[in-house]
Structure formats: C-alpha cells, structure tokens
Scaffold this active site. Structure first.
Site, PDB file in Angstrom:
ATOM      1  CD  GLU A 109      49.506  37.152  42.902  1.00  0.00           C
ATOM      2  OE1 GLU A 109      50.367  36.595  43.621  1.00  0.00           O
ATOM      3  OE2 GLU A 109      48.668  36.541  42.230  1.00  0.00           O
ATOM      4  CG  ASN A 153      45.743  42.821  38.277  1.00  0.00           C
ATOM      5  OD1 ASN A 153      45.815  41.657  37.872  1.00  0.00           O
ATOM      6  ND2 ASN A 153      44.584  43.453  38.441  1.00  0.00           N
ATOM      7  NE  ARG A 205      38.481  41.553  31.614  1.00  0.00           N
ATOM      8  CZ  ARG A 205      39.508  41.155  32.344  1.00  0.00           C
ATOM      9  NH1 ARG A 205      40.235  42.023  33.029  1.00  0.00           N
ATOM     10  NH2 ARG A 205      39.827  39.885  32.391  1.00  0.00           N
ATOM     11  CB  ALA A 250      44.646  35.871  31.877  1.00  0.00           C
ATOM     12  N   PRO A 270      47.186  42.021  30.747  1.00  0.00           N
ATOM     13  CG  PRO A 270      47.639  40.075  29.558  1.00  0.00           C
ATOM     14  CD  PRO A 270      48.026  40.832  30.791  1.00  0.00           C
TER      15      PRO A 270
HETATM   16  C1  DQA Z   1      42.450  39.645  37.596  1.00  0.00           C
HETATM   17  C2  DQA Z   1      42.048  38.176  37.801  1.00  0.00           C
HETATM   18  C3  DQA Z   1      42.546  37.311  36.657  1.00  0.00           C
HETATM   19  O1  DQA Z   1      42.159  35.959  36.864  1.00  0.00           O
HETATM   20  C4  DQA Z   1      41.933  37.785  35.353  1.00  0.00           C
HETATM   21  O2  DQA Z   1      42.442  37.025  34.277  1.00  0.00           O
HETATM   22  C5  DQA Z   1      42.145  39.249  35.123  1.00  0.00           C
HETATM   23  C6  DQA Z   1      41.987  40.168  36.245  1.00  0.00           C
HETATM   24  C7  DQA Z   1      41.846  40.582  38.663  1.00  0.00           C
HETATM   25  O3  DQA Z   1      42.316  41.705  38.810  1.00  0.00           O
HETATM   26  O4  DQA Z   1      40.885  40.191  39.344  1.00  0.00           O
HETATM   27  O5  DQA Z   1      42.360  39.681  33.996  1.00  0.00           O
HETATM   28  O6  DQA Z   1      43.866  39.732  37.679  1.00  0.00           O
END
Ligand code: DQA
Length: 152
Positions: free
Chosen positions: A98, A74, A18, A77, A10
């Site tokens: 990850e 990735n 963003r 959230a 998401p």
């Molecule tokens: C994220 C970190 C997450 O906590 C956040 O909700 C994201 C992006 C990152 O790539 O840093 O949407 O996965």
C-alpha cells in the site's frame, strides 16, 4: 519477468495540480516514468493504471489475480472506505504494498483508518513518488524470497 500491477485510485489523475503542498508537483505520468526506470533495474514488468471508479479498481484487482505477481496500490480516498477493495485484495491472494504520497497519519483522523492495510504486506506513506519506487524494491525482494508468489 514478474509483473507488478501499480493501481491508482480517485483524483490521482490530478497529481501535480491538486493540492501541491500536500502531494507535490510531480504528475502521475512523472511517477509512472520513475516506476518504469526502477522496474527495469529490478527486472520487473509494470502495468501502471489510474481510475476514479471503485468498481474499476475491483475489476483490475481481479485481473491481477491471474496476470500479476504483486500489486502496488494507492487507492486514494477509497483506502479509508472500501470494503469491496479489501475483499478483492484478499481474493487476489498476491503480495500487496500500500502506498500513499502523503503521510496519512499526519492528516485528518479519518485518513488514519485503512481497509487496504488489512490485506497489505507493507505500507509506505509520506515519501511522495519515491514511495512507489520503494514499493517496487519491496516486491522484488518478496518475489525473490517467495518464488511461489511469482509462479501463480
Ligand atoms: C492519498 C491519501 C488519501 O487520504 C487521499 O484521499 C488521496 C491520496 C495519498 O497518496 O497520499 O487521494 O492516497
């Protein structure tokens, strides 16, 4: 050539616009281009996708179980909330790296917990788009060292 699914969760479609102070100015399309170039150099095929929906990620992880040799994830959230994604990753039984663009450990405490990590071979965070390239390198090494993973 081994195939790697690169799955994004998401809000990552908004990359570049963003919260640029946290996530930088590269778009997700820029990240995909970097991955394509790195994958070509490593003799890997990539399938790069993004969704805002948890169930879609679960379905793609199921698809990877049959069609991929490794997963870079990735989950945005959903990293911090989704037991369903953890269960799908465990069922896929593939090497998982990850990735997070930001350093989740320098951020709010709710981001310090990752369900994805319980199924991940390794975690790369805080290095921006370069993290995806490093994840490809890591998977190339895993697949070379453990050819059984690629034969699946
Ligand atoms: C994220 C970190 C997450 O906590 C956040 O909700 C994201 C992006 C990152 O790539 O840093 O949407 O996965």
């Amino acid at each position: 050539m081994p195939t790697i699914f690169i799955l994004n969760g998401p809000n990552l479609n908004l990359l570049g616009v963003r919260e640029p102070a946290t996530y930088g100015y590269d778009t997700l399309a820029d990240v995909e281009q970097r991955c394509l170039a790195r994958a070509a150099a490593l003799d890997l095929t990539i399938d790069f996708r993004q969704t805002n929906h948890e169930g879609q990620l679960v379905d793609w992880i199921h698809e990877a179980r049959e069609a991929a040799d490794g997963i870079i994830l990735n989950a945005g959230a959903l990293t911090h909330t989704s037991v369903a994604i953890l269960d799908a990753l465990n069922a896929a039984d593939l090497p998982v790296i990850e990735v997070h663009l930001s350093n989740i450990f320098r951020r709010e405490s709710f981001r310090h917990v990752s369900y994805v990590s319980l199924a991940a071979r390794g975690v790369i965070c805080g290095l921006g788009p370069q993290g995806y390239e490093l994840a490809l390198e890591a998977l190339a090494s895993v697949i070379e060292a453990e050819p059984g993973e690629a034969a699946r």
